[in-house]
Design a protein around this motif. Structure first.
Motif, PDB file in Angstrom:
ATOM      1  N   LYS A  32       0.847  -1.190   0.000  1.00 55.38           N
ATOM      2  CA  LYS A  32       0.000   0.000   0.000  1.00 55.38           C
ATOM      3  C   LYS A  32       0.877   1.233   0.000  1.00 55.38           C
ATOM      4  O   LYS A  32       1.897   1.275   0.685  1.00 55.38           O
ATOM      5  CB  LYS A  32      -0.894  -0.005   1.238  1.00 55.38           C
ATOM      6  CG  LYS A  32      -1.926   1.081   1.239  1.00 55.38           C
ATOM      7  CD  LYS A  32      -2.855   0.931   2.414  1.00 55.38           C
ATOM      8  CE  LYS A  32      -3.896   2.028   2.369  1.00 55.38           C
ATOM      9  NZ  LYS A  32      -4.754   2.007   3.535  1.00 55.38           N
ATOM     10  N   GLY A  33       0.491   2.241  -0.758  1.00 52.83           N
ATOM     11  CA  GLY A  33       1.279   3.459  -0.840  1.00 52.83           C
ATOM     12  C   GLY A  33       0.408   4.688  -0.862  1.00 52.83           C
ATOM     13  O   GLY A  33      -0.818   4.612  -0.894  1.00 52.83           O
ATOM     14  N   VAL A  34       1.069   5.839  -0.850  1.00 57.10           N
ATOM     15  CA  VAL A  34       0.390   7.127  -0.927  1.00 57.10           C
ATOM     16  C   VAL A  34       0.983   7.885  -2.115  1.00 57.10           C
ATOM     17  O   VAL A  34       2.202   8.006  -2.223  1.00 57.10           O
ATOM     18  CB  VAL A  34       0.575   7.947   0.364  1.00 57.10           C
ATOM     19  CG1 VAL A  34      -0.216   9.237   0.290  1.00 57.10           C
ATOM     20  CG2 VAL A  34       0.157   7.146   1.575  1.00 57.10           C
ATOM     21  N   ILE A  35       0.132   8.367  -3.002  1.00 56.94           N
ATOM     22  CA  ILE A  35       0.575   9.121  -4.174  1.00 56.94           C
ATOM     23  C   ILE A  35       0.230  10.579  -3.941  1.00 56.94           C
ATOM     24  O   ILE A  35      -0.944  10.930  -3.798  1.00 56.94           O
ATOM     25  CB  ILE A  35      -0.099   8.604  -5.455  1.00 56.94           C
ATOM     26  CG1 ILE A  35       0.207   7.117  -5.645  1.00 56.94           C
ATOM     27  CG2 ILE A  35       0.366   9.394  -6.660  1.00 56.94           C
ATOM     28  CD1 ILE A  35      -0.551   6.474  -6.776  1.00 56.94           C
ATOM     29  N   HIS A  36       1.247  11.421  -3.862  1.00 58.52           N
ATOM     30  CA  HIS A  36       1.060  12.858  -3.662  1.00 58.52           C
ATOM     31  C   HIS A  36       1.229  13.558  -5.000  1.00 58.52           C
ATOM     32  O   HIS A  36       2.249  13.388  -5.670  1.00 58.52           O
ATOM     33  CB  HIS A  36       2.092  13.403  -2.677  1.00 58.52           C
ATOM     34  CG  HIS A  36       2.049  12.762  -1.330  1.00 58.52           C
ATOM     35  ND1 HIS A  36       1.257  13.236  -0.312  1.00 58.52           N
ATOM     36  CD2 HIS A  36       2.678  11.675  -0.838  1.00 58.52           C
ATOM     37  CE1 HIS A  36       1.418  12.471   0.754  1.00 58.52           C
ATOM     38  NE2 HIS A  36       2.274  11.514   0.462  1.00 58.52           N
ATOM     39  N   VAL A  37       0.229  14.361  -5.376  1.00 52.97           N
ATOM     40  CA  VAL A  37       0.287  15.146  -6.609  1.00 52.97           C
ATOM     41  C   VAL A  37       0.282  16.611  -6.216  1.00 52.97           C
ATOM     42  O   VAL A  37      -0.675  17.077  -5.597  1.00 52.97           O
ATOM     43  CB  VAL A  37      -0.918  14.834  -7.534  1.00 52.97           C
ATOM     44  CG1 VAL A  37      -0.857  15.687  -8.784  1.00 52.97           C
ATOM     45  CG2 VAL A  37      -0.957  13.376  -7.890  1.00 52.97           C
ATOM     46  N   GLN A  38       1.354  17.321  -6.558  1.00 48.55           N
ATOM     47  CA  GLN A  38       1.423  18.757  -6.272  1.00 48.55           C
ATOM     48  C   GLN A  38       1.391  19.485  -7.604  1.00 48.55           C
ATOM     49  O   GLN A  38       2.341  19.414  -8.383  1.00 48.55           O
ATOM     50  CB  GLN A  38       2.699  19.085  -5.510  1.00 48.55           C
ATOM     51  CG  GLN A  38       2.801  20.535  -5.149  1.00 48.55           C
ATOM     52  CD  GLN A  38       4.060  20.832  -4.358  1.00 48.55           C
ATOM     53  OE1 GLN A  38       4.761  19.925  -3.934  1.00 48.55           O
ATOM     54  NE2 GLN A  38       4.339  22.097  -4.174  1.00 48.55           N
ATOM     55  N   ALA A  39       0.274  20.154  -7.874  1.00 49.91           N
ATOM     56  CA  ALA A  39       0.055  20.785  -9.173  1.00 49.91           C
ATOM     57  C   ALA A  39       0.064  22.301  -9.023  1.00 49.91           C
ATOM     58  O   ALA A  39      -0.879  22.875  -8.501  1.00 49.91           O
ATOM     59  CB  ALA A  39      -1.270  20.333  -9.761  1.00 49.91           C
ATOM     60  N   SER A  40       1.138  22.929  -9.453  1.00 53.96           N
ATOM     61  CA  SER A  40       1.177  24.384  -9.488  1.00 53.96           C
ATOM     62  C   SER A  40       0.901  24.815 -10.926  1.00 53.96           C
ATOM     63  O   SER A  40       0.734  23.991 -11.821  1.00 53.96           O
ATOM     64  CB  SER A  40       2.536  24.905  -9.011  1.00 53.96           C
ATOM     65  OG  SER A  40       3.528  24.592  -9.949  1.00 53.96           O
ATOM     66  N   PHE A  41       0.890  26.112 -11.156  1.00 49.04           N
ATOM     67  CA  PHE A  41       0.634  26.587 -12.511  1.00 49.04           C
ATOM     68  C   PHE A  41       1.856  26.391 -13.409  1.00 49.04           C
ATOM     69  O   PHE A  41       1.739  26.380 -14.629  1.00 49.04           O
ATOM     70  CB  PHE A  41       0.238  28.067 -12.492  1.00 49.04           C
ATOM     71  CG  PHE A  41      -1.122  28.300 -11.904  1.00 49.04           C
ATOM     72  CD1 PHE A  41      -2.240  27.747 -12.484  1.00 49.04           C
ATOM     73  CD2 PHE A  41      -1.280  29.050 -10.765  1.00 49.04           C
ATOM     74  CE1 PHE A  41      -3.502  27.946 -11.943  1.00 49.04           C
ATOM     75  CE2 PHE A  41      -2.528  29.257 -10.210  1.00 49.04           C
ATOM     76  CZ  PHE A  41      -3.643  28.704 -10.802  1.00 49.04           C
ATOM     77  N   ASN A  42       3.036  26.211 -12.814  1.00 50.43           N
ATOM     78  CA  ASN A  42       4.262  26.087 -13.601  1.00 50.43           C
ATOM     79  C   ASN A  42       4.764  24.656 -13.740  1.00 50.43           C
ATOM     80  O   ASN A  42       5.546  24.370 -14.641  1.00 50.43           O
ATOM     81  CB  ASN A  42       5.378  26.920 -12.961  1.00 50.43           C
ATOM     82  CG  ASN A  42       5.055  28.383 -12.982  1.00 50.43           C
ATOM     83  OD1 ASN A  42       4.451  28.870 -13.925  1.00 50.43           O
ATOM     84  ND2 ASN A  42       5.437  29.091 -11.943  1.00 50.43           N
ATOM     85  N   ASN A  43       4.373  23.758 -12.847  1.00 48.86           N
ATOM     86  CA  ASN A  43       4.926  22.409 -12.856  1.00 48.86           C
ATOM     87  C   ASN A  43       3.975  21.481 -12.101  1.00 48.86           C
ATOM     88  O   ASN A  43       3.135  21.939 -11.334  1.00 48.86           O
ATOM     89  CB  ASN A  43       6.304  22.402 -12.186  1.00 48.86           C
ATOM     90  CG  ASN A  43       7.156  21.237 -12.638  1.00 48.86           C
ATOM     91  OD1 ASN A  43       6.710  20.359 -13.346  1.00 48.86           O
ATOM     92  ND2 ASN A  43       8.404  21.239 -12.209  1.00 48.86           N
ATOM     93  N   THR A  44       4.126  20.191 -12.302  1.00 51.75           N
ATOM     94  CA  THR A  44       3.376  19.181 -11.551  1.00 51.75           C
ATOM     95  C   THR A  44       4.363  18.148 -11.045  1.00 51.75           C
ATOM     96  O   THR A  44       5.134  17.598 -11.824  1.00 51.75           O
ATOM     97  CB  THR A  44       2.316  18.506 -12.429  1.00 51.75           C
ATOM     98  OG1 THR A  44       1.442  19.511 -12.936  1.00 51.75           O
ATOM     99  CG2 THR A  44       1.504  17.512 -11.629  1.00 51.75           C
ATOM    100  N   ILE A  45       4.356  17.891  -9.735  1.00 52.68           N
ATOM    101  CA  ILE A  45       5.267  16.933  -9.115  1.00 52.68           C
ATOM    102  C   ILE A  45       4.439  15.793  -8.547  1.00 52.68           C
ATOM    103  O   ILE A  45       3.486  16.021  -7.794  1.00 52.68           O
ATOM    104  CB  ILE A  45       6.088  17.611  -7.999  1.00 52.68           C
ATOM    105  CG1 ILE A  45       6.856  18.803  -8.564  1.00 52.68           C
ATOM    106  CG2 ILE A  45       7.045  16.619  -7.364  1.00 52.68           C
ATOM    107  CD1 ILE A  45       7.497  19.665  -7.511  1.00 52.68           C
TER     108      ILE A  45
END
Length: 138
Positions: free
Chosen positions: A27-40
């Protein structure tokens, strides 16, 4: 005379490459950080230790194209490709930020075949935030 400190990634002490590939994470956790300039996109285990990560910049997009939904989709696919080998079955998804890549990254995660237990929006919201600057006198 002091002893030299051995470097962690050096060939002399026997560890070459990543040693995290041998771990199995059910089991894992997927973190999506979406800014206007990039997505991590970062994949961690349930304790919070990073297993894999990718961004639109590391996926080959430069400049303003990093903020596009297609770049976010490519970043999500690249981050998930490495953890499919580690037998991950379930994942939680945490989405943060106002960027255009939020939905595209989530669509790519759903298409990967991992069962999602929940999708949570963890975008920080100010409770009346910072004090505004004083009025301008002309």
């Amino acid at each position: 005379m002091t002893k030299p400190i051995p470097r962690i990634g050096s060939r002399r002490n026997g560890r070459i490459g990543s040693r995290k590939n041998g771990r199995r994470i059910p089991k894992g956790v997927i973190h999506v950080q979406a800014s206007f300039n990039n997505t991590i996109v970062t994949v961690t285990d349930v304790r919070g230790q990073v297993v894999s990560w990718a961004s639109a910049g590391t996926s080959g997009f430069k400049g303003t194209r990093r903020g596009t939904p297609y770049a976010a989709q490519a970043a999500a696919v690249n981050a998930i490709r490495t953890i499919i080998d580690q037998d991950i079955q379930r994942a939680e998804v945490m989405i943060k930020g106002p960027g255009f890549g939020r939905d595209a990254a989530l669509r790519a995660i759903r298409r990967s075949g991992i069962l999602l237990s929940f999708v949570r929006d963890v975008t920080p919201m100010p409770h009346n935030g910072c004090r505004p600057p004083k009025k301008r006198r002309v």
